[in-house]
Design a protein around this motif. Structure first.
Motif, PDB file in Angstrom:
ATOM      1  N   UNK A 249       0.829  -1.210   0.000  1.00  0.00           N
ATOM      2  CA  UNK A 249       0.000   0.000   0.000  1.00  0.00           C
ATOM      3  C   UNK A 249       0.864   1.262   0.000  1.00  0.00           C
ATOM      4  N   UNK A 250       0.363   2.292  -0.659  1.00  0.00           N
ATOM      5  CA  UNK A 250       1.071   3.566  -0.727  1.00  0.00           C
ATOM      6  C   UNK A 250       0.511   4.544   0.306  1.00  0.00           C
ATOM      7  N   UNK A 251       1.356   5.415   0.819  1.00  0.00           N
ATOM      8  CA  UNK A 251       0.888   6.470   1.714  1.00  0.00           C
ATOM      9  C   UNK A 251       0.208   7.585   0.933  1.00  0.00           C
ATOM     10  N   UNK A 252       0.379   7.566  -0.377  1.00  0.00           N
ATOM     11  CA  UNK A 252      -0.235   8.560  -1.245  1.00  0.00           C
ATOM     12  C   UNK A 252      -1.597   8.035  -1.705  1.00  0.00           C
ATOM     13  N   UNK A 253      -2.707   8.623  -1.265  1.00  0.00           N
ATOM     14  CA  UNK A 253      -4.032   8.119  -1.652  1.00  0.00           C
ATOM     15  C   UNK A 253      -4.291   8.212  -3.147  1.00  0.00           C
ATOM     16  N   UNK A 254      -3.562   9.068  -3.840  1.00  0.00           N
ATOM     17  CA  UNK A 254      -3.724   9.164  -5.282  1.00  0.00           C
ATOM     18  C   UNK A 254      -3.057   8.032  -6.030  1.00  0.00           C
ATOM     19  N   UNK A 255      -2.128   7.334  -5.382  1.00  0.00           N
ATOM     20  CA  UNK A 255      -1.416   6.207  -5.982  1.00  0.00           C
ATOM     21  C   UNK A 255      -2.016   4.881  -5.543  1.00  0.00           C
ATOM     22  N   UNK A 256      -2.465   4.800  -4.326  1.00  0.00           N
ATOM     23  CA  UNK A 256      -3.110   3.642  -3.705  1.00  0.00           C
ATOM     24  C   UNK A 256      -2.129   2.523  -3.385  1.00  0.00           C
ATOM     25  N   UNK A 257      -1.398   2.020  -4.404  1.00  0.00           N
ATOM     26  CA  UNK A 257      -0.400   0.968  -4.175  1.00  0.00           C
ATOM     27  C   UNK A 257       0.867   1.269  -4.961  1.00  0.00           C
TER      28      UNK A 257
ATOM     29  N   UNK B 108       6.033  -3.946 -16.611  1.00  0.00           N
ATOM     30  CA  UNK B 108       6.100  -2.487 -16.736  1.00  0.00           C
ATOM     31  C   UNK B 108       4.742  -1.816 -16.579  1.00  0.00           C
ATOM     32  N   UNK B 109       4.030  -2.183 -15.503  1.00  0.00           N
ATOM     33  CA  UNK B 109       2.716  -1.617 -15.233  1.00  0.00           C
ATOM     34  C   UNK B 109       2.603  -1.147 -13.794  1.00  0.00           C
ATOM     35  N   UNK B 110       2.162   0.088 -13.628  1.00  0.00           N
ATOM     36  CA  UNK B 110       1.819   0.555 -12.292  1.00  0.00           C
ATOM     37  C   UNK B 110       0.432   0.031 -11.938  1.00  0.00           C
ATOM     38  N   UNK B 111       0.032   0.235 -10.696  1.00  0.00           N
ATOM     39  CA  UNK B 111      -1.312  -0.153 -10.260  1.00  0.00           C
ATOM     40  C   UNK B 111      -2.358   0.570 -11.094  1.00  0.00           C
ATOM     41  N   UNK B 112      -2.146   1.863 -11.321  1.00  0.00           N
ATOM     42  CA  UNK B 112      -3.096   2.649 -12.112  1.00  0.00           C
ATOM     43  C   UNK B 112      -3.142   2.173 -13.561  1.00  0.00           C
ATOM     44  N   UNK B 113      -1.980   1.858 -14.141  1.00  0.00           N
ATOM     45  CA  UNK B 113      -1.941   1.329 -15.508  1.00  0.00           C
ATOM     46  C   UNK B 113      -2.861   0.119 -15.639  1.00  0.00           C
ATOM     47  N   UNK B 114      -2.699  -0.810 -14.695  1.00  0.00           N
ATOM     48  CA  UNK B 114      -3.445  -2.067 -14.757  1.00  0.00           C
ATOM     49  C   UNK B 114      -4.946  -1.826 -14.608  1.00  0.00           C
TER      50      UNK B 114
END
Length: 406
Positions: free
Chosen positions: A55-63, A141-147
């Motif tokens: 989990x990320x501390x940044x709520x905009x990133x999430x993970x 090569x995928x971020x959580x948001x990409x996926x």
């Protein structure tokens, strides 16, 4: 210096080869915060997301792209721009902190699935008449948001009404981290096994299709192999598996198939000899051909023996510089097949487009094949691809505070 090993020149060349092809583009940030407001005529995809990311501390990133210690579960609702503002097979990333749902993909809701009861409620709410589930496993090569955004696009453009479940493993989302990503698939293998088994045990699920791309195909094949070897069979509810541009050694793939046993799901493979990403992977692997980048003709007897359908997309011209998404990023093909799937369940007969589009070996058998073709290969970021191997198997667990602890 004695004892110090210098990295192979082959490995040092990979980023140099791939960066000019992909542009090493940056990603949209803050996708999950602040949440957007729904556009009046935008479509929505309500998906369940399971991840082994930290989990990320940044709520905009999430993970993040780091490895977590448990499977985290979230329910995410993504808005798809109206058809007049987009092209099939493409994802319009948010340009500003707050997405514009009229023109961009936008996240409308993010919720934690913190208990078995919440999970059951989501399944019952989103199930179709035939109780079908589509599990997607992304590639390198995928971020959580990409996926998340790519899977939303696949579900929407394919016109499927199956319950969408995304499995996203800890990819750093960086072309320079392909070795890290490779090991992350092995780190996540048991978690994917657990997800597949939980889905098949649910009385609200009758049919599971798995769509996996590139490095995710290796992860999927290994997870199914392990399930078969541990439980003596793969659950009958897993009926179809689609491997898009799979980065798997052809000999290893045959061994995986054998070890899955005789009661395997139907496999469909999308290949292309013009896939530059898989050519790099072959270089890294001692020149051994990858399943997704190999001319299937010499292996036709073996694949037929194994009951595998192969779709050779080499004749298709792609806008992807790597040729990794050649078949599915062609809007005309996606539109044609999307019309046949729109409003339908995943069940169906065969589809043949060989004569119309000059695609060889295009014998699409069953539901998985139809879905694979319609899934606009936006099937994920066209950057680089990967390699394989290694092993790590933590023990399974139960959902507690939105995570399935190992």
């Amino acid at each position: 210096m004695a004892g110090l090993r210098v990295p192979s020149r082959r490995f040092l060349l990979v980023p140099a080869i791939l960066c000019p092809l992909t542009g090493c583009a940056t990603r949209a940030e803050h996708v999950f915060q602040p949440l957007a407001l729904a556009a009046s005529d935008a479509s929505q995809v309500d998906m369940l997301v399971a991840t082994t990311r930290k989990p990320s501390r940044n709520p905009g990133q999430l993970y993040t792209g780091d490895r977590g210690t448990a499977i985290s579960l979230n329910r995410i609702v993504v808005s798809i721009p109206p058809d007049r503002n987009r092209t099939i097979g493409k994802v319009q990333l948010p340009l500003l902190d707050r997405a514009d749902p009229e023109k961009e993909f936008a996240v409308l809701d993010v919720g934690k699935v913190a208990s078995e009861q919440q999970l059951l409620e989501w399944v019952r709410k989103n199930r179709n008449g035939k109780r079908q589930v589509l599990i997607f496993v992304h590639g390198f090569n995928n971020t959580y948001a990409d996926a998340v955004l790519r899977f939303a696009q696949i579900v929407h453009d394919a016109g499927t009404d199956a319950e969408p479940i995304l499995f996203t493993w800890p990819s750093r989302g960086d072309v320079f981290d392909y070795l890290y990503d490779k090991e992350s698939t092995n780190y996540s293998r048991h978690a994917l096994e657990d997800l597949i088994l939980q889905a098949t045990k649910s009385p609200d699920v009758a049919d599971v299709t798995i769509l996996a791309h590139s490095m995710g195909a290796w992860l999927t094949a290994e997870a199914l192999r392990d399930i078969a070897m541990r439980n003596k069979t793969i659950p009958a509810k897993v009926r179809n598996v689609v491997l898009a541009s799979p980065d798997i050694d052809i000999d290893v793939f045959r061994r995986q198939f054998i070890e899955m046993g005789p009661r395997r799901p139907h496999f469909t493979i999308l290949t292309s000899t013009n896939d530059k990403a898989l050519q790099v992977s072959s270089l890294l692997s001692g020149g051994v051909g990858r399943v997704g980048g190999t001319d299937p003709t010499p292996y036709a007897p073996v694949l037929k023996e194994l009951g595998v359908s192969v779709i050779d997309t080499s004749a298709i011209t792609s806008s992807d510089p790597l040729g990794h998404n050649a078949f599915a990023d062609t809007p005309d093909i996606v539109r044609l097949l999307g019309k046949r799937l729109a409003g339908q369940s995943l069940a169906g007969g065969e589809v043949s487009i060989a004569d119309r589009f000059g695609v060889s070996a295009a014998n699409f058998a069953g539901t998985a094949a139809r879905l694979a073709v319609a899934a606009p290969a936006s099937v994920i970021s066209p950057k680089a691809r990967e390699i394989l191997k290694r092993e790590l198997s933590p023990d399974g667990g139960q959902i507690v505070d939105g995570q399935i602890s190992y």
